[in-house]
Motif scaffolding. Structure first.
Motif, mmCIF file in Angstrom:
data_model
loop_
_atom_site.group_PDB
_atom_site.id
_atom_site.type_symbol
_atom_site.label_atom_id
_atom_site.label_comp_id
_atom_site.label_asym_id
_atom_site.label_seq_id
_atom_site.Cartn_x
_atom_site.Cartn_y
_atom_site.Cartn_z
ATOM 1 N N GLY A 30 9.683 56.475 -84.387
ATOM 2 C CA GLY A 30 8.384 56.962 -83.422
ATOM 3 C C GLY A 30 8.838 56.832 -82.064
ATOM 4 O O GLY A 30 9.611 56.313 -81.358
ATOM 5 N N PRO A 31 7.890 57.751 -81.208
ATOM 6 C CA PRO A 31 7.985 58.003 -79.835
ATOM 7 C C PRO A 31 8.077 56.578 -79.108
ATOM 8 O O PRO A 31 8.721 56.476 -78.204
ATOM 9 C CB PRO A 31 6.947 58.631 -79.279
ATOM 10 N N GLU A 32 7.095 55.647 -79.410
ATOM 11 C CA GLU A 32 6.976 54.411 -78.861
ATOM 12 C C GLU A 32 8.406 53.626 -78.684
ATOM 13 O O GLU A 32 8.866 53.040 -77.526
ATOM 14 C CB GLU A 32 5.944 53.458 -79.159
ATOM 15 N N LYS A 33 8.970 53.530 -79.796
ATOM 16 C CA LYS A 33 10.386 52.856 -79.993
ATOM 17 C C LYS A 33 11.632 53.642 -79.046
ATOM 18 O O LYS A 33 12.130 53.036 -78.461
ATOM 19 C CB LYS A 33 10.782 52.892 -81.417
ATOM 20 N N CYS A 34 11.475 55.091 -79.373
ATOM 21 C CA CYS A 34 12.209 55.953 -78.451
ATOM 22 C C CYS A 34 12.148 55.567 -76.963
ATOM 23 O O CYS A 34 12.940 55.396 -76.115
ATOM 24 C CB CYS A 34 12.127 57.354 -78.688
ATOM 25 N N ALA A 35 10.886 55.300 -76.622
ATOM 26 C CA ALA A 35 10.741 55.004 -75.130
ATOM 27 C C ALA A 35 10.930 53.645 -74.841
ATOM 28 O O ALA A 35 11.604 53.450 -73.756
ATOM 29 C CB ALA A 35 9.200 55.320 -74.664
ATOM 30 N N GLU A 36 10.881 52.461 -75.586
ATOM 31 C CA GLU A 36 11.371 51.386 -75.330
ATOM 32 C C GLU A 36 12.874 51.414 -75.232
ATOM 33 O O GLU A 36 13.479 50.704 -74.291
ATOM 34 C CB GLU A 36 10.900 50.365 -76.517
ATOM 35 N N LYS A 37 13.518 51.963 -76.037
ATOM 36 C CA LYS A 37 14.953 52.123 -76.091
ATOM 37 C C LYS A 37 15.523 52.638 -74.728
ATOM 38 O O LYS A 37 16.546 52.392 -74.239
ATOM 39 C CB LYS A 37 15.418 52.866 -77.277
ATOM 40 N N PHE A 38 14.805 53.745 -74.423
ATOM 41 C CA PHE A 38 15.243 54.374 -73.179
ATOM 42 C C PHE A 38 14.857 53.254 -71.894
ATOM 43 O O PHE A 38 15.816 53.502 -71.139
ATOM 44 C CB PHE A 38 14.270 55.747 -72.862
ATOM 45 N N GLY A 39 13.746 52.709 -71.849
ATOM 46 C CA GLY A 39 13.598 51.755 -70.786
ATOM 47 C C GLY A 39 14.731 50.594 -70.864
ATOM 48 O O GLY A 39 15.370 50.229 -69.769
ATOM 49 N N GLU A 40 15.290 50.140 -72.051
ATOM 50 C CA GLU A 40 16.367 48.999 -72.051
ATOM 51 C C GLU A 40 17.513 49.764 -71.530
ATOM 52 O O GLU A 40 18.410 49.025 -70.584
ATOM 53 C CB GLU A 40 16.653 48.778 -73.569
ATOM 54 N N GLU A 41 17.719 50.930 -71.797
ATOM 55 C CA GLU A 41 19.011 51.600 -71.274
ATOM 56 C C GLU A 41 18.910 51.645 -69.604
ATOM 57 O O GLU A 41 19.864 51.539 -69.011
ATOM 58 C CB GLU A 41 19.221 52.912 -72.008
ATOM 59 N N ALA A 42 17.789 52.152 -69.266
ATOM 60 C CA ALA A 42 17.754 52.369 -67.753
ATOM 61 C C ALA A 42 17.739 50.992 -66.935
ATOM 62 O O ALA A 42 18.337 50.884 -66.113
ATOM 63 C CB ALA A 42 16.278 52.582 -67.593
ATOM 64 N N ILE A 43 17.251 49.907 -67.900
ATOM 65 C CA ILE A 43 17.605 48.467 -67.171
ATOM 66 C C ILE A 43 19.183 48.182 -67.272
ATOM 67 O O ILE A 43 19.595 47.667 -65.876
ATOM 68 C CB ILE A 43 16.711 47.484 -67.778
ATOM 69 N N GLU A 44 19.712 48.579 -68.001
ATOM 70 C CA GLU A 44 21.087 48.258 -68.324
ATOM 71 C C GLU A 44 21.960 49.158 -67.057
ATOM 72 O O GLU A 44 22.808 48.449 -66.391
ATOM 73 C CB GLU A 44 21.772 48.653 -69.378
ATOM 74 N N ALA A 45 21.316 50.261 -66.849
ATOM 75 C CA ALA A 45 22.077 51.194 -65.733
ATOM 76 C C ALA A 45 21.827 50.438 -64.387
ATOM 77 O O ALA A 45 22.623 50.460 -63.635
ATOM 78 C CB ALA A 45 21.520 52.735 -65.799
ATOM 79 N N ILE A 46 20.713 50.020 -64.339
ATOM 80 C CA ILE A 46 20.170 49.503 -62.927
ATOM 81 C C ILE A 46 21.153 48.102 -62.839
ATOM 82 O O ILE A 46 21.777 48.091 -61.567
ATOM 83 C CB ILE A 46 18.690 49.093 -62.856
ATOM 84 N N ILE A 47 21.352 47.519 -63.796
ATOM 85 C CA ILE A 47 22.225 46.386 -63.713
ATOM 86 C C ILE A 47 23.683 46.734 -63.245
ATOM 87 O O ILE A 47 24.154 46.133 -62.216
ATOM 88 C CB ILE A 47 22.116 45.165 -64.858
ATOM 89 N N GLU A 48 24.082 47.531 -63.823
ATOM 90 C CA GLU A 48 25.413 47.897 -63.609
ATOM 91 C C GLU A 48 25.583 48.752 -62.044
ATOM 92 O O GLU A 48 26.520 48.318 -61.737
ATOM 93 C CB GLU A 48 25.851 48.691 -64.516
ATOM 94 N N ALA A 49 24.513 49.039 -61.553
ATOM 95 C CA ALA A 49 24.399 49.918 -60.210
ATOM 96 C C ALA A 49 24.426 48.836 -59.220
ATOM 97 O O ALA A 49 25.201 48.949 -58.325
ATOM 98 C CB ALA A 49 23.282 50.695 -60.138
ATOM 99 N N VAL A 50 23.719 47.748 -59.527
ATOM 100 C CA VAL A 50 23.488 46.706 -58.660
ATOM 101 C C VAL A 50 24.976 45.842 -58.725
ATOM 102 O O VAL A 50 25.442 45.498 -57.734
ATOM 103 C CB VAL A 50 22.322 45.590 -59.041
ATOM 104 N N LYS A 51 25.460 45.634 -59.806
ATOM 105 C CA LYS A 51 26.791 44.950 -59.938
ATOM 106 C C LYS A 51 28.054 45.833 -59.186
ATOM 107 O O LYS A 51 28.995 45.161 -58.641
ATOM 108 C CB LYS A 51 27.484 44.734 -61.205
ATOM 109 N N LEU A 72 12.194 62.511 -75.193
ATOM 110 C CA LEU A 72 11.654 63.522 -74.975
ATOM 111 C C LEU A 72 11.246 64.532 -76.259
ATOM 112 O O LEU A 72 10.332 64.932 -76.484
ATOM 113 C CB LEU A 72 12.388 64.577 -73.951
ATOM 114 N N ALA A 73 12.374 64.352 -77.068
ATOM 115 C CA ALA A 73 12.333 65.120 -78.280
ATOM 116 C C ALA A 73 11.367 64.494 -79.406
ATOM 117 O O ALA A 73 10.503 65.064 -79.985
ATOM 118 C CB ALA A 73 13.592 64.925 -79.119
ATOM 119 N N ALA A 74 11.207 63.052 -79.193
ATOM 120 C CA ALA A 74 10.176 62.539 -79.854
ATOM 121 C C ALA A 74 8.801 62.711 -79.611
ATOM 122 O O ALA A 74 7.767 62.718 -80.326
ATOM 123 C CB ALA A 74 10.351 60.837 -79.586
ATOM 124 N N ARG A 75 8.552 63.376 -78.278
ATOM 125 C CA ARG A 75 7.304 63.920 -77.856
ATOM 126 C C ARG A 75 7.261 65.440 -77.867
ATOM 127 O O ARG A 75 6.313 65.955 -77.132
ATOM 128 C CB ARG A 75 6.924 63.170 -76.557
#
Length: 101
Positions: A30-51, A72-75
């Protein structure tokens, strides 16, 4: 691989068997889980950008783009629609665009 090709692959997997496709498995949740996964990946990218680890940031950025397209596809929002919105904003100051919202 271009973003358009990746978006097309994701769209093609919408009807695939979740047991054989990671994309289909995500979309089936579902779209909610897809959004959650996107958020997790965005946070991981932020962490690597800071490092400052370029290789890890590159890998995480690829994950972010993939999961953005899945979300996006989920919605039922196409990459073409997002690109059209970017084209519409072309030449507009970011400050002016934000003020217009």
């Amino acid at each position: 691989m271009t973003l358009e090709k990746l978006a097309a692959t994701i769209a093609a997997r919408k009807g695939a068997d979740p047991e054989t496709s990671w994309t289909a498995k995500l979309l089936a949740k579902g779209p909610e889980k897809c959004a959650e996964k996107f958020g997790e990946e965005a946070i991981e990218a932020i962490i690597e950008a800071v490092k400052g680890d370029r290789a890890r940031l590159t890998a995480e950025a690829a994950d972010v783009l993939y999961h953005l397209l899945v979300m996006l596809a989920a919605r039922d929002v196409s990459l073409a629609e997002v690109l059209a919105e970017l084209d519409r904003r072309d030449g507009t100051s970011g400050i002016a665009e934000k003020a217009g919202r």
